[in-house]
Design a protein around this motif. Structure first.
Motif, mmCIF file in Angstrom:
data_model
loop_
_atom_site.group_PDB
_atom_site.id
_atom_site.type_symbol
_atom_site.label_atom_id
_atom_site.label_comp_id
_atom_site.label_asym_id
_atom_site.label_seq_id
_atom_site.Cartn_x
_atom_site.Cartn_y
_atom_site.Cartn_z
ATOM 1 N N GLU A 68 0.836 -1.213 0.000
ATOM 2 C CA GLU A 68 0.000 0.000 0.000
ATOM 3 C C GLU A 68 0.866 1.256 0.000
ATOM 4 O O GLU A 68 0.620 2.201 -0.758
ATOM 5 N N HIS A 69 1.898 1.259 0.844
ATOM 6 C CA HIS A 69 2.803 2.418 0.898
ATOM 7 C C HIS A 69 3.477 2.649 -0.457
ATOM 8 O O HIS A 69 3.539 3.783 -0.940
ATOM 9 N N LEU A 70 3.996 1.590 -1.063
ATOM 10 C CA LEU A 70 4.686 1.728 -2.348
ATOM 11 C C LEU A 70 3.735 2.208 -3.447
ATOM 12 O O LEU A 70 4.119 3.021 -4.291
ATOM 13 N N THR A 71 2.515 1.733 -3.431
ATOM 14 C CA THR A 71 1.536 2.161 -4.437
ATOM 15 C C THR A 71 1.199 3.635 -4.264
ATOM 16 O O THR A 71 1.180 4.394 -5.235
ATOM 17 N N ARG A 72 0.958 4.057 -3.036
ATOM 18 C CA ARG A 72 0.665 5.466 -2.772
ATOM 19 C C ARG A 72 1.862 6.348 -3.147
ATOM 20 O O ARG A 72 1.703 7.418 -3.725
ATOM 21 N N ARG A 73 3.050 5.890 -2.825
ATOM 22 C CA ARG A 73 4.266 6.650 -3.140
ATOM 23 C C ARG A 73 4.454 6.771 -4.658
ATOM 24 O O ARG A 73 4.803 7.837 -5.161
ATOM 25 N N MET A 74 4.206 5.685 -5.372
ATOM 26 C CA MET A 74 4.343 5.720 -6.827
ATOM 27 C C MET A 74 3.332 6.689 -7.444
ATOM 28 O O MET A 74 3.671 7.448 -8.361
ATOM 29 N N LEU A 75 2.116 6.688 -6.943
ATOM 30 C CA LEU A 75 1.106 7.624 -7.449
ATOM 31 C C LEU A 75 1.513 9.065 -7.164
ATOM 32 O O LEU A 75 1.331 9.948 -8.005
ATOM 33 N N HIS A 76 2.067 9.308 -5.979
ATOM 34 C CA HIS A 76 2.533 10.650 -5.629
ATOM 35 C C HIS A 76 3.661 11.092 -6.567
ATOM 36 O O HIS A 76 3.648 12.218 -7.077
ATOM 37 N N VAL A 77 4.627 10.228 -6.782
ATOM 38 C CA VAL A 77 5.753 10.560 -7.662
ATOM 39 C C VAL A 77 5.260 10.794 -9.086
ATOM 40 O O VAL A 77 5.707 11.729 -9.765
ATOM 41 N N CYS A 78 4.333 9.976 -9.540
ATOM 42 C CA CYS A 78 3.774 10.182 -10.887
ATOM 43 C C CYS A 78 3.086 11.532 -10.991
ATOM 44 O O CYS A 78 3.233 12.234 -11.987
ATOM 45 N N HIS A 79 2.340 11.886 -9.966
ATOM 46 C CA HIS A 79 1.641 13.182 -9.970
ATOM 47 C C HIS A 79 2.635 14.336 -10.026
ATOM 48 O O HIS A 79 2.392 15.344 -10.689
ATOM 49 N N GLU A 80 3.768 14.194 -9.341
ATOM 50 C CA GLU A 80 4.775 15.256 -9.299
ATOM 51 C C GLU A 80 5.613 15.346 -10.572
ATOM 52 O O GLU A 80 6.069 16.422 -10.925
ATOM 53 N N TRP A 81 5.855 14.220 -11.253
ATOM 54 C CA TRP A 81 6.840 14.195 -12.328
ATOM 55 C C TRP A 81 6.288 13.904 -13.714
ATOM 56 O O TRP A 81 6.905 14.312 -14.710
ATOM 57 N N VAL A 82 5.192 13.195 -13.835
ATOM 58 C CA VAL A 82 4.688 12.829 -15.152
ATOM 59 C C VAL A 82 3.802 13.951 -15.676
ATOM 60 O O VAL A 82 2.843 14.355 -15.019
ATOM 61 N N ALA A 83 4.148 14.456 -16.864
ATOM 62 C CA ALA A 83 3.431 15.593 -17.439
ATOM 63 C C ALA A 83 2.734 15.187 -18.734
ATOM 64 O O ALA A 83 3.161 14.255 -19.414
ATOM 65 N N GLU A 84 1.687 15.934 -19.044
ATOM 66 C CA GLU A 84 0.928 15.663 -20.260
ATOM 67 C C GLU A 84 1.480 16.392 -21.477
ATOM 68 O O GLU A 84 1.063 16.134 -22.587
ATOM 69 N N GLY A 85 2.378 17.299 -21.255
ATOM 70 C CA GLY A 85 2.983 18.047 -22.353
ATOM 71 C C GLY A 85 4.089 18.935 -21.823
ATOM 72 O O GLY A 85 4.394 18.946 -20.622
#
Length: 153
Positions: A68-85
């Motif tokens: 659960e921790h790793l999944t939440r952390r991965m979602l947080h990192v994706c939100h911070e770093w993955v961009a749509e453009g």
């Protein structure tokens, strides 16, 4: 053990909840959380007793909590770093700069740290972040003239 199964049942209920709420990317990550927890519990059990591994409550709790921790952390990192453009990437980078500065940064310091942007690009990013309420602009009084400060929301 039955106790270990109960822990996995609680994780399954959480995953079902998250699958109903998350975006497509979030659903894909949460869908794998149970599978990761099962593998982690097996590793824990084999490490505890290689002759007769048993997935008990301790193994299940550790595995489910870690998954659960790793999944939440991965979602947080994706939100911070993955961009749509490119523009979204610039916005996320500026927000990371502000957060890294403690959540508050002066205009001069922000300009120094965003020299990779032209003045126009920087202003467009800041204006959009203010408009979308991800950033707030404040004026602080100084001895000479007001200082512009940006605060992450």
């Amino acid at each position: 053990t039955p106790e270990g199964g109960a822990v996995f049942d609680r994780l399954a209920a959480l995953v079902d909840e998250r699958l109903a709420d998350e975006s497509d990317a979030g659903r894909a990550l949460w869908a794998r959380a149970e599978e990761k927890a099962c593998r982690l519990a097996l590793v824990y059990s084999c490490s505890a007793c290689r002759e007769n591994p048993v997935i008990d409550e301790a193994a299940s709790s550790w595995a489910c909590d870690l998954s659960e921790h790793l999944t939440r952390r991965m979602l947080h990192v994706c939100h911070e770093w993955v961009a749509e453009g490119q523009f979204d990437a610039r916005q996320k980078r500026v927000l990371r700069i502000v957060r890294k500065a403690g959540g508050t940064i002066g205009r001069r310091e922000l300009s120094r740290r965003t020299q990779f942007l032209t003045q126009r690009e920087r202003q467009e990013v800041i204006d959009n972040l203010i408009e979308t309420q991800q950033l707030e602009q404040h004026n602080e009084q100084t001895a000479t003239r007001p200082r512009v400060v940006y605060v992450a929301s």
